[in-house]
Design a protein around this motif. Sequence first.
Motif, PDB file in Angstrom:
ATOM      1  N   LYS A 147      10.112   0.228   5.060  1.00  0.00           N
ATOM      2  CA  LYS A 147       9.043   0.958   5.724  1.00  0.00           C
ATOM      3  C   LYS A 147       7.939   0.006   6.197  1.00  0.00           C
ATOM      4  O   LYS A 147       7.369   0.174   7.273  1.00  0.00           O
ATOM      5  CB  LYS A 147       8.451   2.010   4.790  1.00  0.00           C
ATOM      6  CG  LYS A 147       7.337   2.838   5.411  1.00  0.00           C
ATOM      7  CD  LYS A 147       6.772   3.867   4.434  1.00  0.00           C
ATOM      8  CE  LYS A 147       7.748   4.975   4.174  1.00  0.00           C
ATOM      9  NZ  LYS A 147       7.128   6.080   3.369  1.00  0.00           N
ATOM     10  N   ALA A 148       7.666  -1.024   5.383  1.00  0.00           N
ATOM     11  CA  ALA A 148       6.631  -1.998   5.751  1.00  0.00           C
ATOM     12  C   ALA A 148       7.015  -2.740   7.033  1.00  0.00           C
ATOM     13  O   ALA A 148       6.165  -2.985   7.896  1.00  0.00           O
ATOM     14  CB  ALA A 148       6.403  -2.986   4.610  1.00  0.00           C
ATOM     15  N   THR A 149       8.294  -3.079   7.172  1.00  0.00           N
ATOM     16  CA  THR A 149       8.741  -3.797   8.369  1.00  0.00           C
ATOM     17  C   THR A 149       8.582  -2.930   9.616  1.00  0.00           C
ATOM     18  O   THR A 149       8.114  -3.407  10.659  1.00  0.00           O
ATOM     19  CB  THR A 149      10.216  -4.226   8.212  1.00  0.00           C
ATOM     20  OG1 THR A 149      10.330  -5.103   7.085  1.00  0.00           O
ATOM     21  CG2 THR A 149      10.706  -4.946   9.470  1.00  0.00           C
ATOM     22  N   SER A 150       8.965  -1.666   9.533  1.00  0.00           N
ATOM     23  CA  SER A 150       8.798  -0.755  10.672  1.00  0.00           C
ATOM     24  C   SER A 150       7.336  -0.612  11.045  1.00  0.00           C
ATOM     25  O   SER A 150       6.977  -0.608  12.236  1.00  0.00           O
ATOM     26  CB  SER A 150       9.382   0.617  10.334  1.00  0.00           C
ATOM     27  OG  SER A 150      10.779   0.555  10.175  1.00  0.00           O
ATOM     28  N   LEU A 151       6.479  -0.516  10.038  1.00  0.00           N
ATOM     29  CA  LEU A 151       5.051  -0.360  10.294  1.00  0.00           C
ATOM     30  C   LEU A 151       4.456  -1.623  10.912  1.00  0.00           C
ATOM     31  O   LEU A 151       3.647  -1.552  11.841  1.00  0.00           O
ATOM     32  CB  LEU A 151       4.329  -0.010   8.993  1.00  0.00           C
ATOM     33  CG  LEU A 151       2.849   0.368   9.104  1.00  0.00           C
ATOM     34  CD1 LEU A 151       2.681   1.575  10.031  1.00  0.00           C
ATOM     35  CD2 LEU A 151       2.274   0.670   7.736  1.00  0.00           C
ATOM     36  N   ILE A 152       4.876  -2.777  10.412  1.00  0.00           N
ATOM     37  CA  ILE A 152       4.401  -4.045  10.982  1.00  0.00           C
ATOM     38  C   ILE A 152       4.823  -4.162  12.438  1.00  0.00           C
ATOM     39  O   ILE A 152       4.051  -4.588  13.302  1.00  0.00           O
ATOM     40  CB  ILE A 152       4.921  -5.240  10.152  1.00  0.00           C
ATOM     41  CG1 ILE A 152       4.216  -5.275   8.777  1.00  0.00           C
ATOM     42  CG2 ILE A 152       4.677  -6.560  10.890  1.00  0.00           C
ATOM     43  CD1 ILE A 152       4.841  -6.250   7.803  1.00  0.00           C
ATOM     44  N   ASP A 153       6.062  -3.789  12.747  1.00  0.00           N
ATOM     45  CA  ASP A 153       6.543  -3.833  14.133  1.00  0.00           C
ATOM     46  C   ASP A 153       5.727  -2.892  15.022  1.00  0.00           C
ATOM     47  O   ASP A 153       5.371  -3.241  16.151  1.00  0.00           O
ATOM     48  CB  ASP A 153       8.018  -3.447  14.195  1.00  0.00           C
ATOM     49  CG  ASP A 153       8.934  -4.526  13.626  1.00  0.00           C
ATOM     50  OD1 ASP A 153       8.462  -5.674  13.500  1.00  0.00           O
ATOM     51  OD2 ASP A 153      10.083  -4.213  13.292  1.00  0.00           O
ATOM     52  N   MET A 176      -2.214  -5.109  11.975  1.00  0.00           N
ATOM     53  CA  MET A 176      -0.954  -5.811  11.708  1.00  0.00           C
ATOM     54  C   MET A 176      -1.152  -6.907  10.667  1.00  0.00           C
ATOM     55  O   MET A 176      -0.360  -7.047   9.730  1.00  0.00           O
ATOM     56  CB  MET A 176      -0.407  -6.412  13.003  1.00  0.00           C
ATOM     57  CG  MET A 176       0.890  -7.188  12.826  1.00  0.00           C
ATOM     58  SD  MET A 176       1.459  -7.964  14.363  1.00  0.00           S
ATOM     59  CE  MET A 176       0.154  -9.174  14.642  1.00  0.00           C
ATOM     60  N   VAL A 177      -2.224  -7.699  10.811  1.00  0.00           N
ATOM     61  CA  VAL A 177      -2.502  -8.785   9.870  1.00  0.00           C
ATOM     62  C   VAL A 177      -2.757  -8.228   8.473  1.00  0.00           C
ATOM     63  O   VAL A 177      -2.241  -8.759   7.472  1.00  0.00           O
ATOM     64  CB  VAL A 177      -3.704  -9.620  10.349  1.00  0.00           C
ATOM     65  CG1 VAL A 177      -4.149 -10.600   9.270  1.00  0.00           C
ATOM     66  CG2 VAL A 177      -3.339 -10.374  11.623  1.00  0.00           C
ATOM     67  N   ALA A 178      -3.550  -7.153   8.390  1.00  0.00           N
ATOM     68  CA  ALA A 178      -3.833  -6.559   7.088  1.00  0.00           C
ATOM     69  C   ALA A 178      -2.558  -6.048   6.424  1.00  0.00           C
ATOM     70  O   ALA A 178      -2.326  -6.273   5.221  1.00  0.00           O
ATOM     71  CB  ALA A 178      -4.843  -5.425   7.240  1.00  0.00           C
ATOM     72  N   THR A 179      -1.707  -5.367   7.194  1.00  0.00           N
ATOM     73  CA  THR A 179      -0.446  -4.859   6.658  1.00  0.00           C
ATOM     74  C   THR A 179       0.448  -5.997   6.184  1.00  0.00           C
ATOM     75  O   THR A 179       1.038  -5.947   5.094  1.00  0.00           O
ATOM     76  CB  THR A 179       0.297  -4.029   7.727  1.00  0.00           C
ATOM     77  OG1 THR A 179      -0.547  -2.965   8.178  1.00  0.00           O
ATOM     78  CG2 THR A 179       1.588  -3.449   7.166  1.00  0.00           C
ATOM     79  N   TYR A 180       0.544  -7.051   6.991  1.00  0.00           N
ATOM     80  CA  TYR A 180       1.394  -8.199   6.654  1.00  0.00           C
ATOM     81  C   TYR A 180       0.903  -8.896   5.384  1.00  0.00           C
ATOM     82  O   TYR A 180       1.684  -9.205   4.477  1.00  0.00           O
ATOM     83  CB  TYR A 180       1.419  -9.171   7.830  1.00  0.00           C
ATOM     84  CG  TYR A 180       2.185 -10.444   7.553  1.00  0.00           C
ATOM     85  CD1 TYR A 180       3.575 -10.470   7.663  1.00  0.00           C
ATOM     86  CD2 TYR A 180       1.528 -11.608   7.166  1.00  0.00           C
ATOM     87  CE1 TYR A 180       4.284 -11.634   7.398  1.00  0.00           C
ATOM     88  CE2 TYR A 180       2.227 -12.774   6.904  1.00  0.00           C
ATOM     89  CZ  TYR A 180       3.605 -12.785   7.020  1.00  0.00           C
ATOM     90  OH  TYR A 180       4.297 -13.926   6.752  1.00  0.00           O
ATOM     91  N   LEU A 181      -0.408  -9.144   5.305  1.00  0.00           N
ATOM     92  CA  LEU A 181      -0.953  -9.878   4.157  1.00  0.00           C
ATOM     93  C   LEU A 181      -0.849  -9.073   2.869  1.00  0.00           C
ATOM     94  O   LEU A 181      -0.558  -9.628   1.798  1.00  0.00           O
ATOM     95  CB  LEU A 181      -2.404 -10.261   4.433  1.00  0.00           C
ATOM     96  CG  LEU A 181      -2.623 -11.330   5.508  1.00  0.00           C
ATOM     97  CD1 LEU A 181      -4.106 -11.575   5.740  1.00  0.00           C
ATOM     98  CD2 LEU A 181      -1.921 -12.634   5.119  1.00  0.00           C
ATOM     99  N   ILE A 182      -1.062  -7.771   2.962  1.00  0.00           N
ATOM    100  CA  ILE A 182      -0.903  -6.937   1.771  1.00  0.00           C
ATOM    101  C   ILE A 182       0.543  -6.957   1.294  1.00  0.00           C
ATOM    102  O   ILE A 182       0.834  -7.061   0.106  1.00  0.00           O
ATOM    103  CB  ILE A 182      -1.370  -5.499   2.050  1.00  0.00           C
ATOM    104  CG1 ILE A 182      -2.888  -5.452   2.215  1.00  0.00           C
ATOM    105  CG2 ILE A 182      -0.942  -4.556   0.927  1.00  0.00           C
ATOM    106  CD1 ILE A 182      -3.418  -4.099   2.649  1.00  0.00           C
ATOM    107  N   ASP A 183       1.483  -6.888   2.246  1.00  0.00           N
ATOM    108  CA  ASP A 183       2.908  -6.896   1.913  1.00  0.00           C
ATOM    109  C   ASP A 183       3.323  -8.222   1.285  1.00  0.00           C
ATOM    110  O   ASP A 183       4.098  -8.252   0.325  1.00  0.00           O
ATOM    111  CB  ASP A 183       3.729  -6.615   3.173  1.00  0.00           C
ATOM    112  CG  ASP A 183       5.224  -6.540   2.890  1.00  0.00           C
ATOM    113  OD1 ASP A 183       5.618  -5.733   2.021  1.00  0.00           O
ATOM    114  OD2 ASP A 183       5.993  -7.281   3.536  1.00  0.00           O
ATOM    115  N   LYS A 184       2.801  -9.329   1.814  1.00  0.00           N
ATOM    116  CA  LYS A 184       3.221 -10.656   1.343  1.00  0.00           C
ATOM    117  C   LYS A 184       2.494 -11.088   0.071  1.00  0.00           C
ATOM    118  O   LYS A 184       3.070 -11.810  -0.753  1.00  0.00           O
ATOM    119  CB  LYS A 184       2.999 -11.698   2.445  1.00  0.00           C
ATOM    120  CG  LYS A 184       3.869 -11.497   3.682  1.00  0.00           C
ATOM    121  CD  LYS A 184       5.349 -11.530   3.324  1.00  0.00           C
ATOM    122  CE  LYS A 184       6.226 -11.317   4.550  1.00  0.00           C
ATOM    123  NZ  LYS A 184       7.674 -11.272   4.202  1.00  0.00           N
TER     124      LYS A 184
END
Length: 421
Positions: free
Chosen positions: A48-54, A378-386
Amino acid sequence: MAVEAPGHSQRKLAIAGMAGNILEWYDFSIYGFFAYAIGENFFPSQSKATSLIDAFGVFAAGFLMRPVGALLFGHVGDRYGRQRALTLSVVAMAIPTVTIGLLPTYHQIGVAAPVLLVILRLIQGLSVGGEYTTSVIFMIEGAHSDRRGMMGALGAAAAFGGVMLGSAVGAIVASLMSQQALAAWGWRLPFLAGITIGIAGYIIRRELRNVSDLPPVKPPPMLEVLRAQWPRVLQVAGFKVLESVGFYLMFVYAATYLTEIVGITKTQALTINTIGMAAAVLMLPVAGAISDRIGRKPMLLASAAAIIVFAWPLFNLMWHPKLGAPLLSQIIFATLVALFVGVAPVTAAEAFPANVRCTGVGLSHNLCMALLGGTAPMVATYLIDKTDNEMVPPMYMIAAAIVSALFVLSMKETGKTALAE
């Protein structure tokens, strides 16, 4: 010295500037509120995180065209008149918005679906790149000298109002159907509503031509503008970092954060976001009016300092189990961001002479928005995920506030001076 429009014309200036801005920003922002559904339909993934990041990546892609739109519509506004640029921008937003609402999904037409989505989003970015800054300049130039800040803030309030309208429509749609129906087809309804909004905006802008008696000015060639004004463009872009990051973290990404990270329902998140936007809309003209009395720099520095101090505890408050806590956090955050954003339009407009004002303000604003605003979700979503750290957003906000404060300190106070011709 700038020619001020008479009282009745100033009211028309406000209507013409604000109406299209509300409609334009409704169209542009609803993508962010339904990014989760768009991710599922156009970027299917087991994660789900990947779809949201895209999906947020496409949201950011629209911002890449904003500097181009600023140059294009800024040139039209400087050379052919502010009103013509504003009318064209409304049309260029409405058509791709409705088309997104009709677009087949990945499961229906394959990779063509996300490709078409990106193209439509780029056209939207081109349009909004010229709309916001041209409309606020249109309003500021016709304002009384002691009301420029408030008039510019009304333009910002209209943009917030458009985002608030998108959030409210999203909340209503989400409350009327199941999460499955919303993700499958309900997300399309707010996009399809863009046709009526676009028609209304076009009519308002077309009927309110020539309401200002501002003298025509001959702009220099575009390349000359870029050569002569780039230090000022970078300076203005620098002080707008907090505006860019703050707006898109708190009023676009926050709804997703509350749903996907904090864990409240989509309807509750959009309702909280809408109320926060309403608080900002009320505070923006107040901020602009205060800056007309005490100056631009004191207001900008005070609001940046407040965000540096309170960003972390306010995000902590979002995690409180009682629903009133995240609502209170959002309202306070909205107020603090509005104190800065309400003064930003007039500060930017006063930094450039009339013959390059649309191009200069538009380019500086949209460069910052393209690099930092549109990428913030996008940056916030990516950094939270990583990093697995849900407190990335307040750190991002604090950094943005520090950068903006440093640039504000480097600028001259322009609140009590005439607009440069």
